[in-house]
Design a protein around this motif. Structure first.
Motif, PDB file in Angstrom:
ATOM      1  N   ALA A 131     -15.879   3.514  -0.390  1.00 23.19           N
ATOM      2  CA  ALA A 131     -15.569   4.263  -0.690  1.00 23.19           C
ATOM      3  C   ALA A 131     -14.622   4.681   0.178  1.00 23.19           C
ATOM      4  O   ALA A 131     -13.646   6.093   0.278  1.00 23.19           O
ATOM      5  CB  ALA A 131     -16.711   5.398  -0.116  1.00 23.19           C
ATOM      6  N   ARG A 132     -14.627   4.582   1.507  1.00 20.54           N
ATOM      7  CA  ARG A 132     -13.524   5.649   2.541  1.00 20.54           C
ATOM      8  C   ARG A 132     -12.191   4.522   1.862  1.00 20.54           C
ATOM      9  O   ARG A 132     -11.397   5.609   2.522  1.00 20.54           O
ATOM     10  CB  ARG A 132     -14.347   4.806   4.368  1.00 20.54           C
ATOM     11  N   ALA A 133     -11.972   3.630   1.936  1.00 21.77           N
ATOM     12  CA  ALA A 133     -11.405   2.785   1.300  1.00 21.77           C
ATOM     13  C   ALA A 133     -10.609   3.064   0.147  1.00 21.77           C
ATOM     14  O   ALA A 133      -9.370   3.388   0.379  1.00 21.77           O
ATOM     15  CB  ALA A 133     -11.218   0.899   1.013  1.00 21.77           C
ATOM     16  N   ILE A 134     -11.396   3.449  -0.089  1.00 22.98           N
ATOM     17  CA  ILE A 134     -10.623   4.511  -1.807  1.00 22.98           C
ATOM     18  C   ILE A 134     -10.255   5.802  -1.572  1.00 22.98           C
ATOM     19  O   ILE A 134      -8.985   5.957  -2.045  1.00 22.98           O
ATOM     20  CB  ILE A 134     -12.027   4.191  -3.213  1.00 22.98           C
ATOM     21  N   GLU A 135     -10.834   6.572  -1.020  1.00 23.21           N
ATOM     22  CA  GLU A 135     -10.134   7.879   0.223  1.00 23.21           C
ATOM     23  C   GLU A 135      -8.773   7.302   0.501  1.00 23.21           C
ATOM     24  O   GLU A 135      -7.915   8.392   0.596  1.00 23.21           O
ATOM     25  CB  GLU A 135     -11.021   8.162   1.115  1.00 23.21           C
ATOM     26  N   LEU A 136      -8.452   6.459   1.378  1.00 26.44           N
ATOM     27  CA  LEU A 136      -7.460   6.042   2.002  1.00 26.44           C
ATOM     28  C   LEU A 136      -6.918   6.123   1.116  1.00 26.44           C
ATOM     29  O   LEU A 136      -5.473   6.198   0.654  1.00 26.44           O
ATOM     30  CB  LEU A 136      -7.448   4.983   2.761  1.00 26.44           C
ATOM     31  N   ASN A 137      -6.849   4.682  -0.440  1.00 25.52           N
ATOM     32  CA  ASN A 137      -6.106   4.604  -1.273  1.00 25.52           C
ATOM     33  C   ASN A 137      -5.675   5.621  -2.153  1.00 25.52           C
ATOM     34  O   ASN A 137      -4.265   6.063  -2.570  1.00 25.52           O
ATOM     35  CB  ASN A 137      -6.988   3.744  -2.580  1.00 25.52           C
ATOM     36  N   SER A 138      -6.698   6.910  -2.690  1.00 27.36           N
ATOM     37  CA  SER A 138      -6.102   7.676  -2.725  1.00 27.36           C
ATOM     38  C   SER A 138      -4.650   8.263  -1.832  1.00 27.36           C
ATOM     39  O   SER A 138      -3.851   9.480  -3.242  1.00 27.36           O
ATOM     40  CB  SER A 138      -7.048   8.756  -3.637  1.00 27.36           C
ATOM     41  N   GLY A 165     -15.592  -2.770  -5.384  1.00 30.17           N
ATOM     42  CA  GLY A 165     -16.390  -1.668  -5.686  1.00 30.17           C
ATOM     43  C   GLY A 165     -16.646  -0.952  -6.781  1.00 30.17           C
ATOM     44  O   GLY A 165     -15.908  -0.853  -7.608  1.00 30.17           O
ATOM     45  N   GLU A 166     -17.500  -0.342  -6.478  1.00 30.19           N
ATOM     46  CA  GLU A 166     -17.965   1.128  -7.995  1.00 30.19           C
ATOM     47  C   GLU A 166     -17.082   2.077  -8.181  1.00 30.19           C
ATOM     48  O   GLU A 166     -17.117   2.456  -9.061  1.00 30.19           O
ATOM     49  CB  GLU A 166     -20.006   1.716  -7.259  1.00 30.19           C
ATOM     50  N   ASP A 167     -15.901   1.627  -7.231  1.00 27.00           N
ATOM     51  CA  ASP A 167     -15.242   3.023  -7.671  1.00 27.00           C
ATOM     52  C   ASP A 167     -13.630   2.243  -7.529  1.00 27.00           C
ATOM     53  O   ASP A 167     -12.308   3.116  -7.905  1.00 27.00           O
ATOM     54  CB  ASP A 167     -15.343   3.546  -6.143  1.00 27.00           C
ATOM     55  N   PHE A 168     -13.704   1.037  -7.244  1.00 31.91           N
ATOM     56  CA  PHE A 168     -12.594   0.424  -7.018  1.00 31.91           C
ATOM     57  C   PHE A 168     -11.694   0.924  -8.760  1.00 31.91           C
ATOM     58  O   PHE A 168     -10.613   1.208  -9.091  1.00 31.91           O
ATOM     59  CB  PHE A 168     -12.873  -0.713  -7.150  1.00 31.91           C
ATOM     60  N   SER A 169     -12.344   0.266  -9.946  1.00 32.42           N
ATOM     61  CA  SER A 169     -11.612   0.705 -11.612  1.00 32.42           C
ATOM     62  C   SER A 169     -11.791   2.165 -12.398  1.00 32.42           C
ATOM     63  O   SER A 169     -10.622   2.644 -11.872  1.00 32.42           O
ATOM     64  CB  SER A 169     -12.962   0.760 -12.882  1.00 32.42           C
ATOM     65  N   TRP A 170     -12.049   3.688 -10.838  1.00 32.58           N
ATOM     66  CA  TRP A 170     -10.994   4.550 -11.372  1.00 32.58           C
ATOM     67  C   TRP A 170     -10.195   4.526 -10.033  1.00 32.58           C
ATOM     68  O   TRP A 170      -9.389   5.740 -11.066  1.00 32.58           O
ATOM     69  CB  TRP A 170     -12.536   5.869  -9.915  1.00 32.58           C
TER      70      TRP A 170
END
Length: 207
Positions: free
Chosen positions: A122-129, A152-157
């Motif tokens: 989740a932290r990685a996705i936030e950084l990506n965003s 992970g579960e947020d990767f597709s988003w």
């Protein structure tokens, strides 16, 4: 580090080649398989410390190269480094001063890991965003982006968000990625543009 990586062939090859970390070998592989950096591109490296990707980028282009990281980056010839948070408007303003145009963005940044896979992802996705939002502000129309993420579960988003901004998006798992890692690189080509007015745009993704 010697005991941990002493038998790691990728680490040893990177060290023997004069690179600051094994991550350099990943970028070289990614570019070999996905040639998205042109010889005259200006490239912005987000989360650039310790600087191994900057070393590779300097080999690939004669353009302006700027690296940003919260941690200081040991200076290297032909590269501009900035110590700070790339979401900080003052840092973005400095980037614009240094780069007349940004043809490409690379981001190999990772959050501080807790050991809890779902939280770290989740932290990685936030950084990506946040990196994607920087691209929306400074990347030239037609530009390209390479971004490290974690499945992970947020990767597709995240993947679908990037597809809104680039004409071509694909994933790539580097052969040098450690076994068992969920690390995945997103290769985004041909930025659509239509960037919002920076004065009306917030880095949290809201207008």
């Amino acid at each position: 580090m010697g005991s941990q990586w002493g038998k790691d062939k990728t680490y040893l090859k990177a060290k023997q080649s004069g690179y600051r970390s094994r991550a350099a070998m990943k970028l070289k592989e990614i570019i070999r398989r996905n040639p998205v950096i042109r010889p005259d591109d200006n490239i912005l490296d987000l989360g650039a410390a310790p600087g191994s990707w900057l070393q590779v980028l300097r080999e690939l282009t004669k353009g302006v190269i700027v690296g940003v990281d919260l941690n200081p980056i040991t200076p290297m010839e032909g590269v501009i480094t900035i110590t700070g948070d790339f979401t900080d408007p003052a840092i973005l303003a400095r980037i614009r001063e240094l780069m007349p145009e940004v043809n490409g963005i690379v981001c190999d940044a990772s959050p501080k890991l807790s050991g809890q896979r779902s939280l770290d992802q989740a932290r990685a996705i936030e950084l990506n965003s946040q990196a994607l939002n920087v691209a929306r502000l400074v990347l030239k129309q037609g530009g390209n982006m390479i971004m490290k993420s974690f499945q992970g579960e947020d990767f597709s988003w995240l993947y679908n968000q990037i597809k809104l901004d680039f004409y071509s998006v694909r994933t790539y798992k580097a052969q040098t990625t450690r076994k068992g890692s969920t690390e995945m690189y997103i290769i985004a080509k041909n930025f659509i543009g239509n960037q919002p007015n920076p004065e009306e745009f917030s880095l949290d993704g809201s207008a």
